[in-house]
Design a protein around this motif. Structure first.
Motif, PDB file in Angstrom:
ATOM      1  N   CYS A 160       0.767  -1.149  -0.010  1.00 52.45           N
ATOM      2  CA  CYS A 160       0.116  -0.001  -0.155  1.00 52.45           C
ATOM      3  C   CYS A 160       0.798   1.166   0.123  1.00 52.45           C
ATOM      4  N   VAL A 161       1.996   1.356   0.858  1.00 53.76           N
ATOM      5  CA  VAL A 161       2.917   2.439   0.787  1.00 53.76           C
ATOM      6  C   VAL A 161       3.557   2.564  -0.490  1.00 53.76           C
ATOM      7  N   LEU A 162       3.905   1.385  -1.023  1.00 52.63           N
ATOM      8  CA  LEU A 162       4.441   1.421  -2.515  1.00 52.63           C
ATOM      9  C   LEU A 162       3.845   2.101  -3.404  1.00 52.63           C
ATOM     10  N   MET A 163       2.507   1.605  -3.513  1.00 47.93           N
ATOM     11  CA  MET A 163       1.354   2.310  -4.416  1.00 47.93           C
ATOM     12  C   MET A 163       1.246   3.817  -4.121  1.00 47.93           C
ATOM     13  N   ASP A 164       1.257   4.147  -2.948  1.00 46.63           N
ATOM     14  CA  ASP A 164       1.203   5.310  -2.634  1.00 46.63           C
ATOM     15  C   ASP A 164       2.289   6.257  -3.323  1.00 46.63           C
ATOM     16  N   LEU A 165       3.393   5.735  -3.032  1.00 46.04           N
ATOM     17  CA  LEU A 165       4.744   6.360  -3.443  1.00 46.04           C
ATOM     18  C   LEU A 165       4.768   6.476  -4.936  1.00 46.04           C
ATOM     19  N   ILE A 166       4.127   5.555  -5.683  1.00 45.85           N
ATOM     20  CA  ILE A 166       3.883   5.535  -7.235  1.00 45.85           C
ATOM     21  C   ILE A 166       3.204   6.626  -7.817  1.00 45.85           C
ATOM     22  N   GLY A 167       1.872   6.680  -6.835  1.00 47.37           N
ATOM     23  CA  GLY A 167       1.031   7.722  -7.119  1.00 47.37           C
ATOM     24  C   GLY A 167       1.882   9.249  -6.960  1.00 47.37           C
ATOM     25  N   CYS A 168       2.544   9.409  -6.042  1.00 47.97           N
ATOM     26  CA  CYS A 168       3.265  10.704  -5.844  1.00 47.97           C
ATOM     27  C   CYS A 168       4.294  10.969  -6.565  1.00 47.97           C
ATOM     28  N   ALA A 169       4.933   9.906  -7.242  1.00 48.44           N
ATOM     29  CA  ALA A 169       6.026   9.968  -8.449  1.00 48.44           C
ATOM     30  C   ALA A 169       5.856  10.875  -9.268  1.00 48.44           C
ATOM     31  N   SER A 170       4.647  11.330  -9.573  1.00 49.26           N
ATOM     32  CA  SER A 170       4.564  12.129 -10.947  1.00 49.26           C
ATOM     33  C   SER A 170       4.729  13.339 -10.391  1.00 49.26           C
ATOM     34  N   TYR A 171       5.060  13.893  -9.447  1.00 50.75           N
ATOM     35  CA  TYR A 171       5.696  15.302  -9.121  1.00 50.75           C
ATOM     36  C   TYR A 171       7.192  15.149  -9.272  1.00 50.75           C
ATOM     37  N   ALA A 172       7.700  14.293  -9.552  1.00 46.90           N
ATOM     38  CA  ALA A 172       9.227  14.316  -9.600  1.00 46.90           C
ATOM     39  C   ALA A 172       9.431  15.027 -11.123  1.00 46.90           C
ATOM     40  N   VAL A 173       8.601  14.894 -12.192  1.00 48.68           N
ATOM     41  CA  VAL A 173       8.751  15.476 -13.459  1.00 48.68           C
ATOM     42  C   VAL A 173       7.737  16.688 -13.715  1.00 48.68           C
ATOM     43  N   PRO A 174       7.975  17.810 -13.527  1.00 47.32           N
ATOM     44  CA  PRO A 174       6.881  18.768 -13.503  1.00 47.32           C
ATOM     45  C   PRO A 174       5.954  18.837 -14.563  1.00 47.32           C
ATOM     46  N   LEU A 175       6.083  18.913 -15.899  1.00 47.64           N
ATOM     47  CA  LEU A 175       5.175  18.929 -16.876  1.00 47.64           C
ATOM     48  C   LEU A 175       4.782  17.484 -17.339  1.00 47.64           C
ATOM     49  N   LEU A 176       5.581  16.555 -17.361  1.00 45.46           N
ATOM     50  CA  LEU A 176       5.301  15.108 -17.312  1.00 45.46           C
ATOM     51  C   LEU A 176       4.316  14.436 -16.377  1.00 45.46           C
ATOM     52  N   GLY A 177       4.227  15.159 -15.117  1.00 45.80           N
ATOM     53  CA  GLY A 177       3.622  14.617 -13.931  1.00 45.80           C
ATOM     54  C   GLY A 177       1.927  14.412 -14.382  1.00 45.80           C
ATOM     55  N   GLU A 178       1.425  15.725 -14.570  1.00 43.10           N
ATOM     56  CA  GLU A 178       0.022  15.638 -14.642  1.00 43.10           C
ATOM     57  C   GLU A 178      -0.413  14.732 -15.856  1.00 43.10           C
ATOM     58  N   VAL A 179       0.541  14.675 -17.222  1.00 42.82           N
ATOM     59  CA  VAL A 179       0.089  13.732 -18.328  1.00 42.82           C
ATOM     60  C   VAL A 179       0.147  12.267 -17.698  1.00 42.82           C
ATOM     61  N   SER A 180       1.210  11.946 -16.881  1.00 44.99           N
ATOM     62  CA  SER A 180       1.316  10.623 -16.374  1.00 44.99           C
ATOM     63  C   SER A 180       0.092  10.299 -15.536  1.00 44.99           C
ATOM     64  N   ASP A 181      -0.590  11.431 -14.486  1.00 48.58           N
ATOM     65  CA  ASP A 181      -1.685  11.022 -13.975  1.00 48.58           C
ATOM     66  C   ASP A 181      -2.860  10.730 -14.630  1.00 48.58           C
ATOM     67  N   VAL A 182      -2.878  11.309 -15.899  1.00 42.32           N
ATOM     68  CA  VAL A 182      -4.137  10.568 -16.943  1.00 42.32           C
ATOM     69  C   VAL A 182      -4.080   9.175 -17.098  1.00 42.32           C
ATOM     70  N   ILE A 183      -2.777   8.646 -17.261  1.00 37.25           N
ATOM     71  CA  ILE A 183      -2.779   7.195 -17.505  1.00 37.25           C
ATOM     72  C   ILE A 183      -2.693   6.402 -16.110  1.00 37.25           C
ATOM     73  N   TRP A 184      -2.102   7.129 -15.048  1.00 36.82           N
ATOM     74  CA  TRP A 184      -2.157   6.315 -13.799  1.00 36.82           C
ATOM     75  C   TRP A 184      -3.371   6.291 -13.189  1.00 36.82           C
ATOM     76  N   ALA A 185      -4.257   7.306 -13.188  1.00 36.25           N
ATOM     77  CA  ALA A 185      -5.504   7.352 -12.350  1.00 36.25           C
ATOM     78  C   ALA A 185      -6.447   6.041 -12.788  1.00 36.25           C
ATOM     79  N   PRO A 186      -6.722   5.581 -14.018  1.00 33.07           N
ATOM     80  CA  PRO A 186      -7.766   4.512 -13.929  1.00 33.07           C
ATOM     81  C   PRO A 186      -6.819   3.123 -13.791  1.00 33.07           C
ATOM     82  N   LEU A 187      -5.609   3.023 -13.861  1.00 38.46           N
ATOM     83  CA  LEU A 187      -4.914   2.009 -13.506  1.00 38.46           C
ATOM     84  C   LEU A 187      -4.803   1.817 -11.982  1.00 38.46           C
ATOM     85  N   SER A 188      -4.499   2.820 -11.559  1.00 33.01           N
ATOM     86  CA  SER A 188      -4.455   2.924  -9.923  1.00 33.01           C
ATOM     87  C   SER A 188      -5.709   2.537  -9.336  1.00 33.01           C
TER      88      SER A 188
END
Length: 106
Positions: free
Chosen positions: A12-40
Motif C-alpha cells: 500500500c505504501v509502495l502504491m502511494d509512492l508510485i502515485g506521488c512519483a508524478s511530482y518528480a517530473v513537473p510537466l510530465l507529471g500531470e500527463v502521467s496522472d491521466v494514465i495512472w488514475a484508471p490503472l490505480s
C-alpha cells in the motif's frame, strides 16, 4: 468482488509512492496522472474488493486525476481502515469494554 486477505502495508505504501512519483517530473507529471488514475483505481479495487474497494477506487481515481491531490495516501488509509475494522470485529470483549468505558451502557 470480495477481498480474501488484507493487503500488505508495504504494498500500500509502495502504491502511494508510485502515485506521488508524478511530482518528480513537473510537466510530465500531470500527463502521467491521466494514465495512472484508471490503472490505480483498478489496482485499488482488485486489492481491497467489496464496498471499500468500490468506494476507494472511485475516490482514488478522482484523487489521482485532479492536480494537487496526489499527496493523499489513499491505499495506506484504506489499509488502515480495513485493518482497524478487522481488529474491532475480532475483539468483541474489548469492544464492549471500550463502549462501557465511553459511557455507552447496553
Amino acid at each position: 468482488m470480495e477481498r480474501r486477505t488484507t493487503p500488505s502495508l508495504l504494498v500500500c505504501v509502495l502504491m502511494d509512492l508510485i502515485g506521488c512519483a508524478s511530482y518528480a517530473v513537473p510537466l510530465l507529471g500531470e500527463v502521467s496522472d491521466v494514465i495512472w488514475a484508471p490503472l490505480s483505481a483498478l489496482i485499488f479495487y482488485r486489492m481491497f474488493g467489496g464496498p471499500v474497494g468500490a468506494f476507494g477506487s472511485v475516490f482514488n481515481f478522482i484523487e489521482e486525476l485532479f492536480p494537487g491531490l496526489d499527496f493523499i495516501p489513499t491505499f495506506t488509509i484504506a489499509r488502515l481502515v480495513v485493518y482497524l475494522n478487522q481488529q474491532w470485529q475480532a475483539n468483541p470483549k474489548k469492544r464492549a469494554l471500550n463502549d462501557f468505558q465511553a459511557g455507552k451502557r447496553a
